[in-house]
Design a protein around this motif. Structure first.
Motif, PDB file in Angstrom:
ATOM      1  N   ILE A  75       0.801  -1.176  -0.118  1.00 26.70           N
ATOM      2  CA  ILE A  75      -0.020   0.111  -0.052  1.00 26.70           C
ATOM      3  C   ILE A  75       0.791   1.200  -0.092  1.00 26.70           C
ATOM      4  O   ILE A  75       0.486   2.461  -0.185  1.00 26.70           O
ATOM      5  CB  ILE A  75      -0.902   0.034   1.251  1.00 26.70           C
ATOM      6  CG1 ILE A  75      -2.212   0.927   1.028  1.00 26.70           C
ATOM      7  CG2 ILE A  75      -0.210   0.286   2.304  1.00 26.70           C
ATOM      8  CD1 ILE A  75      -3.043   0.668  -0.224  1.00 26.70           C
ATOM      9  N   ALA A  76       2.179   1.012   0.164  1.00 31.06           N
ATOM     10  CA  ALA A  76       3.090   2.326   0.410  1.00 31.06           C
ATOM     11  C   ALA A  76       4.356   2.071  -0.675  1.00 31.06           C
ATOM     12  O   ALA A  76       5.337   1.768  -0.135  1.00 31.06           O
ATOM     13  CB  ALA A  76       3.446   2.356   1.754  1.00 31.06           C
ATOM     14  N   PRO A  77       4.093   2.172  -2.064  1.00 30.23           N
ATOM     15  CA  PRO A  77       5.122   1.688  -2.827  1.00 30.23           C
ATOM     16  C   PRO A  77       6.155   2.975  -2.957  1.00 30.23           C
ATOM     17  O   PRO A  77       5.668   4.007  -2.894  1.00 30.23           O
ATOM     18  CB  PRO A  77       4.022   1.730  -4.329  1.00 30.23           C
ATOM     19  CG  PRO A  77       3.126   2.657  -4.033  1.00 30.23           C
ATOM     20  CD  PRO A  77       2.678   2.301  -2.676  1.00 30.23           C
ATOM     21  N   PRO A  78       7.305   2.643  -3.476  1.00 25.06           N
ATOM     22  CA  PRO A  78       8.356   3.716  -3.554  1.00 25.06           C
ATOM     23  C   PRO A  78       8.117   4.345  -4.853  1.00 25.06           C
ATOM     24  O   PRO A  78       7.481   3.912  -5.716  1.00 25.06           O
ATOM     25  CB  PRO A  78       9.675   2.837  -3.498  1.00 25.06           C
ATOM     26  CG  PRO A  78       9.313   1.385  -4.147  1.00 25.06           C
ATOM     27  CD  PRO A  78       7.854   1.256  -3.526  1.00 25.06           C
ATOM     28  N   PRO A  79       8.706   5.389  -4.972  1.00 27.82           N
ATOM     29  CA  PRO A  79       8.648   6.302  -6.403  1.00 27.82           C
ATOM     30  C   PRO A  79       9.104   5.319  -7.754  1.00 27.82           C
ATOM     31  O   PRO A  79       9.947   4.380  -7.632  1.00 27.82           O
ATOM     32  CB  PRO A  79       9.751   7.327  -6.304  1.00 27.82           C
ATOM     33  CG  PRO A  79      10.153   7.427  -4.953  1.00 27.82           C
ATOM     34  CD  PRO A  79       9.781   6.017  -4.320  1.00 27.82           C
ATOM     35  N   ALA A  80       8.468   5.512  -8.731  1.00 29.50           N
ATOM     36  CA  ALA A  80       8.639   4.933 -10.099  1.00 29.50           C
ATOM     37  C   ALA A  80      10.031   5.278 -10.815  1.00 29.50           C
ATOM     38  O   ALA A  80      10.351   6.400 -10.275  1.00 29.50           O
ATOM     39  CB  ALA A  80       7.578   5.138 -10.969  1.00 29.50           C
ATOM     40  N   ARG A  81      10.513   4.513 -11.422  1.00 30.28           N
ATOM     41  CA  ARG A  81      11.513   4.939 -12.405  1.00 30.28           C
ATOM     42  C   ARG A  81      11.690   4.366 -13.654  1.00 30.28           C
ATOM     43  O   ARG A  81      10.769   3.550 -13.970  1.00 30.28           O
ATOM     44  CB  ARG A  81      12.779   4.263 -11.814  1.00 30.28           C
ATOM     45  CG  ARG A  81      13.148   3.166 -11.562  1.00 30.28           C
ATOM     46  CD  ARG A  81      14.358   2.510 -10.753  1.00 30.28           C
ATOM     47  NE  ARG A  81      15.671   3.146 -11.335  1.00 30.28           N
ATOM     48  CZ  ARG A  81      16.824   2.721 -10.662  1.00 30.28           C
ATOM     49  NH1 ARG A  81      16.792   1.723  -9.912  1.00 30.28           N
ATOM     50  NH2 ARG A  81      17.871   3.117 -11.323  1.00 30.28           N
ATOM     51  N   LEU A  82      12.292   4.894 -14.543  1.00 29.09           N
ATOM     52  CA  LEU A  82      12.458   4.376 -16.037  1.00 29.09           C
ATOM     53  C   LEU A  82      13.765   3.770 -16.264  1.00 29.09           C
ATOM     54  O   LEU A  82      14.746   4.562 -16.148  1.00 29.09           O
ATOM     55  CB  LEU A  82      11.905   5.601 -16.954  1.00 29.09           C
ATOM     56  CG  LEU A  82      12.099   5.179 -18.533  1.00 29.09           C
ATOM     57  CD1 LEU A  82      11.312   4.241 -18.747  1.00 29.09           C
ATOM     58  CD2 LEU A  82      12.054   6.514 -19.385  1.00 29.09           C
ATOM     59  N   ILE A  83      13.785   2.634 -16.775  1.00 28.71           N
ATOM     60  CA  ILE A  83      14.953   2.062 -17.277  1.00 28.71           C
ATOM     61  C   ILE A  83      14.870   1.845 -18.759  1.00 28.71           C
ATOM     62  O   ILE A  83      14.027   1.150 -19.078  1.00 28.71           O
ATOM     63  CB  ILE A  83      15.494   0.662 -16.461  1.00 28.71           C
ATOM     64  CG1 ILE A  83      15.479   1.147 -15.271  1.00 28.71           C
ATOM     65  CG2 ILE A  83      16.742   0.070 -17.250  1.00 28.71           C
ATOM     66  CD1 ILE A  83      15.501  -0.176 -14.090  1.00 28.71           C
ATOM     67  N   ALA A  84      15.866   2.335 -19.636  1.00 30.44           N
ATOM     68  CA  ALA A  84      16.080   2.073 -20.814  1.00 30.44           C
ATOM     69  C   ALA A  84      17.153   1.043 -21.216  1.00 30.44           C
ATOM     70  O   ALA A  84      18.359   1.237 -20.848  1.00 30.44           O
ATOM     71  CB  ALA A  84      16.189   3.380 -21.654  1.00 30.44           C
ATOM     72  N   VAL A  85      16.852   0.048 -21.955  1.00 35.72           N
ATOM     73  CA  VAL A  85      17.781  -0.831 -22.435  1.00 35.72           C
ATOM     74  C   VAL A  85      17.779  -0.876 -23.888  1.00 35.72           C
ATOM     75  O   VAL A  85      17.195  -1.311 -24.738  1.00 35.72           O
ATOM     76  CB  VAL A  85      17.300  -2.364 -21.936  1.00 35.72           C
ATOM     77  CG1 VAL A  85      18.356  -3.452 -22.434  1.00 35.72           C
ATOM     78  CG2 VAL A  85      16.938  -2.418 -20.411  1.00 35.72           C
ATOM     79  N   GLY A  86      19.293  -0.425 -24.294  1.00 34.74           N
ATOM     80  CA  GLY A  86      19.303  -0.482 -25.885  1.00 34.74           C
ATOM     81  C   GLY A  86      20.486  -1.230 -25.990  1.00 34.74           C
ATOM     82  O   GLY A  86      21.104  -1.922 -25.107  1.00 34.74           O
ATOM     83  N   GLY A  87      20.966  -1.150 -27.284  1.00 25.21           N
ATOM     84  CA  GLY A  87      21.736  -2.353 -27.805  1.00 25.21           C
ATOM     85  C   GLY A  87      21.473  -2.844 -29.370  1.00 25.21           C
ATOM     86  O   GLY A  87      20.165  -2.974 -29.740  1.00 25.21           O
ATOM     87  N   LEU A  88      22.316  -3.116 -30.109  1.00 26.86           N
ATOM     88  CA  LEU A  88      22.134  -3.794 -31.272  1.00 26.86           C
ATOM     89  C   LEU A  88      21.488  -5.153 -31.378  1.00 26.86           C
ATOM     90  O   LEU A  88      21.592  -5.863 -30.232  1.00 26.86           O
ATOM     91  CB  LEU A  88      23.530  -3.958 -32.086  1.00 26.86           C
ATOM     92  CG  LEU A  88      24.228  -2.520 -32.463  1.00 26.86           C
ATOM     93  CD1 LEU A  88      25.578  -2.605 -33.243  1.00 26.86           C
ATOM     94  CD2 LEU A  88      23.359  -1.590 -33.260  1.00 26.86           C
TER      95      LEU A  88
END
Length: 518
Positions: free
Chosen positions: A335-348
């Motif tokens: 009920i008390a979630p931590p902040p969200a984050r964005l992770i980008a995964v790139g590569g050929l």
């Protein structure tokens, strides 16, 4: 004072239970008895007989034979929607003219039972999850079974569903107080849950108007999912009151998700959510903000139900208490979630982006883990193609690729706006593509971390050449062509992906400073 009707009913039931439990009643075959608060189940050979107990609770009434017969009929009808291979018929337990008890006899019915096909009890998903991590294909199959059940579920009344939530919170809190759980923790959970409900109420009402409140399974914890012929089957759906199972489909989904978290399987919980989002309705993406409330409610209800289990065995009672406390603690975390984050995964192509993104999802808070957004899947959706269907060359024209990245950023922003984390998986070979996804994070005031995977040409070619049933259309020739890409200066964290998937995963976890969410 004991109700004389109940005393009479229970005395008659005990006679029936002794008869059914006796191996002599089944040609000498051994009988295993399982008792719950509402039923007694007798397992004999490949057969199971489930008899409703003569009980009355605020939420169900099995106090008369007629009511128990009606409940058996309802259980058969409801559960054939989910598991027709398990549920066979309703059979009477009768007394002959000579006074002999019989199963399915022609005499007067003393009791009624649901006759079912017995299955291997060790193959329920709670047992499997307790033993080892669940395979990805099994989690996908469970998600697909739930998706199919929701698609077939009749629509239900939204107002009744919404009105049921505050009484559920009240009942949970009363049970926790009566069990002498820490007063400050009980008060904190109660206050946070009420606040989350008021915040989510408009969205839940909107989803009801969209048709997402349906007559679902209603009791979809892991013990009610079993593998039969290596396929997951949902069983033991709520039958005693359709209102109890008439809920938002996401509330139905959050039960197995929450239970996987309770078993320490956050990776499977994240995978279940991601598979459901890919195969289900797009509108679910805009309801991720309800997950903390819905998952916490499921955990709290499970804690309350566990507390209600009566046992004369002190060790069993201690185990019930410990289990209830662990569900209660999980409810508080959810009920008390931590902040969200964005992770980008790139590569050929061939660097293992998608495998890494999928593996990372369960490690990224808040629970159950990040939503994975894959450019290959979005491209297939853009052209109305099946996930593993090969697209024509025109689908990879610059304008099509630009649209894929635009949608990738738009969907990431939708996820982040709900307070949920996202992992975006794409080549990200161009500087403007990397800048655009960073902009999506800035718009939602979310931190972004970029990983760029690298591996030598021969390794990437070998990996792509062995792919089967994958959304990517990359070929060894495309991998060779990508060698000419001008990626510019890559400011993301470079991850050596030339080794095993486990090595790449460990390097990424270390770079991102992720902790196990168990």
């Amino acid at each position: 004072m004991n109700d004389p009707i109940f005393v009479s009913e229970r005395a008659r039931q005990e006679e029936v239970f002794r008869f059914i439990a006796a191996s002599a009643s089944h040609g000498g075959a051994p009988v295993k008895r399982i008792d719950t608060h509402g039923a007694a189940v007798f397992l004999v050979g490949d057969r199971a007989l489930k008899i409703k107990r003569a009980v009355r609770f605020p939420f169900l009434d099995y106090s008369t034979l007629a009511r128990r017969k009606a409940a058996c009929d309802q259980e058969l009808e409801v559960n054939r929607r989910f598991a027709p291979q398990i549920y066979h018929r309703v059979v009477p337990i009768t007394r002959s003219a000579e006074g002999k008890l019989e199963i399915g006899g022609a005499g007067k019915p003393l009791e009624w039972a649901v006759e079912m096909q017995r299955f291997d009890e060790s193959r329920t998903v709670d047992h499997l999850a307790s033993e080892r991590p669940l395979a990805s294909d099994l989690v996908d199959a469970i998600a697909d079974a739930i998706t199919a059940s929701h698609a077939a579920a009749p629509k239900a009344d939204t107002a009744t569903w919404i009105a049921s939530l505050l009484p559920i919170i009240d009942d949970n809190t009363s049970a926790f107080k009566a069990a002498n759980f820490p007063a400050d923790a009980v008060a904190a959970l109660d206050g946070a849950t009420r606040s989350a409900f008021e915040h989510a109420r408009p969205l839940l009402e909107q989803r009801g108007a969209q048709g997402f409140v349906r007559w679902c399974h209603g009791d979809l914890h892991l013990a009610n999912i079993v593998l039969i012929d290596d396929r997951p089957v949902l069983f033991d759906a709520i039958e005693f009151d359709p209102a109890f199972a008439s809920v938002d489909v996401l509330y139905d989904l959050t039960f197995p998700m929450m239970d996987l978290l309770h078993h320490g399987r956050s990776e499977a919980a994240a995978e279940l959510l991601n598979r459901y989002l890919v195969t289900g309705e797009d509108a679910h993406l805009d309801a991720l903000g309800t997950l903390p409330l819905l998952m916490s409610l499921r955990a709290a209800v499970r804690a309350k139900v566990t507390l209600s289990r009566v046992s004369n065995d002190s060790e069993a009672a201690r185990r019930h208490r410990c289990t209830a406390e662990s569900y209660f603690a999980l409810a508080g975390r959810l009920i008390a979630p931590p902040p969200a984050r964005l992770i980008a995964v790139g590569g050929l192509s061939g660097t293992g982006k998608s495998m890494l993104a999928r593996a990372l999802a369960g490690r990224v808070p808040p629970l159950p883990g990040a939503v994975v957004l894959r450019s290959d899947v979005i491209r297939k959706q853009l052209f109305n193609a099946a996930e593993t269907e090969r697209l024509p060359v025109k689908a990879y024209a610059p304008e099509a690729t630009a649209e894929v990245y635009r949608r990738l950023g738009e969907r990431a922003a939708r996820v982040l706006a709900q307070g949920h984390s996202a992992i975006v998986d794409a080549v990200f070979a161009k500087a403007d593509e990397r800048a655009a996804i960073a902009a999506a994070a800035r718009v939602t005031s979310v931190d972004i971390a970029g990983l760029y995977l690298v591996a030598d040409l021969q390794t990437r070619i070998a990996r792509v050449a062995t792919r089967v049933d994958d959304a990517s259309d990359a070929t060894p020739e495309i991998v060779r062509q990508q060698q000419a890409y001008d990626t510019g200066t890559i400011e993301w964290i470079t991850i050596d992906a030339s080794g095993s998937p486990e090595q790449t995963f460990n390097r990424a976890v270390s770079a991102l400073k992720l902790r196990d969410q168990r």
